[in-house]
Design a protein around this motif. Structure first.
Motif, mmCIF file in Angstrom:
data_model
loop_
_atom_site.group_PDB
_atom_site.id
_atom_site.type_symbol
_atom_site.label_atom_id
_atom_site.label_comp_id
_atom_site.label_asym_id
_atom_site.label_seq_id
_atom_site.Cartn_x
_atom_site.Cartn_y
_atom_site.Cartn_z
ATOM 1 N N PHE A 37 84.786 -28.535 18.719
ATOM 2 C CA PHE A 37 84.119 -27.255 18.957
ATOM 3 C C PHE A 37 84.257 -26.820 20.417
ATOM 4 O O PHE A 37 84.454 -25.637 20.710
ATOM 5 C CB PHE A 37 82.636 -27.363 18.604
ATOM 6 C CG PHE A 37 82.338 -27.330 17.130
ATOM 7 C CD1 PHE A 37 81.535 -26.340 16.589
ATOM 8 C CD2 PHE A 37 82.840 -28.291 16.276
ATOM 9 C CE1 PHE A 37 81.245 -26.306 15.240
ATOM 10 C CE2 PHE A 37 82.565 -28.272 14.923
ATOM 11 C CZ PHE A 37 81.760 -27.277 14.398
ATOM 12 N N THR A 38 84.142 -27.796 21.323
ATOM 13 C CA THR A 38 84.089 -27.468 22.749
ATOM 14 C C THR A 38 85.420 -26.966 23.293
ATOM 15 O O THR A 38 85.459 -25.970 24.037
ATOM 16 C CB THR A 38 83.647 -28.702 23.559
ATOM 17 O OG1 THR A 38 82.473 -29.255 22.985
ATOM 18 C CG2 THR A 38 83.379 -28.323 25.005
ATOM 19 N N ASP B 121 84.332 -35.667 17.942
ATOM 20 C CA ASP B 121 83.791 -34.649 17.032
ATOM 21 C C ASP B 121 83.317 -33.396 17.771
ATOM 22 O O ASP B 121 83.643 -32.269 17.383
ATOM 23 C CB ASP B 121 82.674 -35.221 16.165
ATOM 24 C CG ASP B 121 81.568 -35.915 16.974
ATOM 25 O OD1 ASP B 121 81.637 -35.932 18.216
ATOM 26 O OD2 ASP B 121 80.633 -36.444 16.338
ATOM 27 N N SER B 122 82.585 -33.577 18.860
ATOM 28 C CA SER B 122 82.085 -32.412 19.599
ATOM 29 C C SER B 122 83.216 -31.654 20.288
ATOM 30 O O SER B 122 83.152 -30.430 20.449
ATOM 31 C CB SER B 122 81.034 -32.836 20.625
ATOM 32 O OG SER B 122 81.552 -33.789 21.529
ATOM 33 N N THR C 286 78.973 -27.944 21.935
ATOM 34 C CA THR C 286 79.140 -29.398 21.931
ATOM 35 C C THR C 286 78.096 -30.053 21.038
ATOM 36 O O THR C 286 78.407 -30.914 20.205
ATOM 37 C CB THR C 286 79.022 -29.964 23.357
ATOM 38 O OG1 THR C 286 80.132 -29.515 24.134
ATOM 39 C CG2 THR C 286 79.014 -31.486 23.344
ATOM 40 N N GLY D 224 78.826 -29.266 17.438
ATOM 41 C CA GLY D 224 79.912 -30.087 16.911
ATOM 42 C C GLY D 224 79.425 -31.469 16.511
ATOM 43 O O GLY D 224 79.792 -31.991 15.452
ATOM 44 N N ASP D 225 78.589 -32.058 17.347
ATOM 45 C CA ASP D 225 78.031 -33.369 17.038
ATOM 46 C C ASP D 225 77.187 -33.316 15.777
ATOM 47 O O ASP D 225 77.280 -34.187 14.899
ATOM 48 C CB ASP D 225 77.203 -33.850 18.227
ATOM 49 C CG ASP D 225 76.665 -35.261 18.024
ATOM 50 O OD1 ASP D 225 77.458 -36.153 17.715
ATOM 51 O OD2 ASP D 225 75.443 -35.456 18.152
#
Length: 274
Positions: free
Chosen positions: A257-258, A253-254, A219, A222-223
């Protein structure tokens, strides 16, 4: 800050209803809209020399991918649309070569990333939702992402002293990063307790802690990844759709990925035995 809190107060309950109560096709529609807007925002923010067709191509493809995942045809749909998008982009690039509307290879990759990769990863939410008892699983990446962000923010505000990545995200601190991951693990443990009391499922708490640990790390990555893009192209936000939050891509945005990370862990290391 007031705008940010107000938007979150309205947006979060609606998102919870869609994730937990509504059927998978409702989530698919929401994800398709989010992906289309995110693709448009990314390409518009980075710039395409005035060629709006590129944004339209990417946004259209981005909306198709979640639908393919919903019908459990994600792999074949993803391959088909990314091939189509790549062909269209290179046709545009060849036609515009050595003109004012010339399209660079970096812009082609941006269209592929925004139009195909981001939607495919965000569609992991749909993959979780259509699992047996999917409404329990689809909350996992949301909890991890939101709690990690909140934990990192408040830990950074009250305890942050050492800047972690000052050239990419000046406000991030080492303490905030650690606090976000710890908060994510704690949230997963609490969620496990709730599930163990509210359902008849067996809960693997060690697996949940791993979800929280790895989910918290990705997370924050990703940020940072999308902050890096903003720094490179000197932009503040990807859009203005959500007051106080920026654009759709700024908010999710995060999650890019999460969501796939949690989906992979749920598939390989189940924490909730259905």
């Amino acid at each position: 800050m007031k705008q940010r809190i107000l938007v979150a107060a309205v947006f979060v309950p609606i998102l919870f209803v869609v994730l937990f109560f509504l059927p998978p096709y409702a989530l698919t529609a929401v994800v398709a809209v989010i992906c289309a807007i995110a693709a448009y925002e990314l390409i518009h923010a980075i710039g395409t020399n005035g060629n709006r067709r590129i944004s339209i191509y990417a946004a259209t493809i981005a909306a198709i991918i979640p639908v393919g995942v919903y019908f459990e045809m994600g792999q074949i749909v993803f391959r088909a649309v990314i091939l189509l998008l790549m062909c269209v982009m290179f046709i545009e690039a060849v036609a515009a070569f050595k003109t004012q509307r010339q399209i660079s290879f970096a812009q082609i990759l941006t269209a592929l990333f925004g139009g195909a990769i981001i939607p495919y990863f965000l569609s992991s939410l749909i993959s979780l939702k259509i699992m047996p008892e999917g409404r329990l699983f689809v909350l996992l990446p949301i909890i991890v992402a939101f709690i990690t962000d909140g934990g990192a923010y408040f830990t950074g505000v009250f305890l942050g002293k050492r800047h972690a990545f000052p050239r990419v995200s000046p406000k991030k601190t080492v303490e905030g990063c650690v606090g976000g991951i710890v908060a994510s693990m704690a949230a997963m443990a609490i969620y496990g307790v709730i599930l163990s009391r509210a359902t008849a499922h067996d809960i693997n708490f060690w697996a949940l802690l791993i979800y929280g640990l790895i989910g918290g790390v990705v997370t924050e990555l990703g940020d940072l990844a999308f902050s890096l893009i903003k720094r490179e192209y000197d932009i503040k936000d990807y859009g203005k759709l959500l007051p106080g939050h920026g654009g759709m891509l700024d908010r999710f945005d995060s999650m890019i990925f999460t969501a796939p990370a949690i989906y992979l862990m749920v598939s390989v290391l189940p924490a909730v035995i259905v």
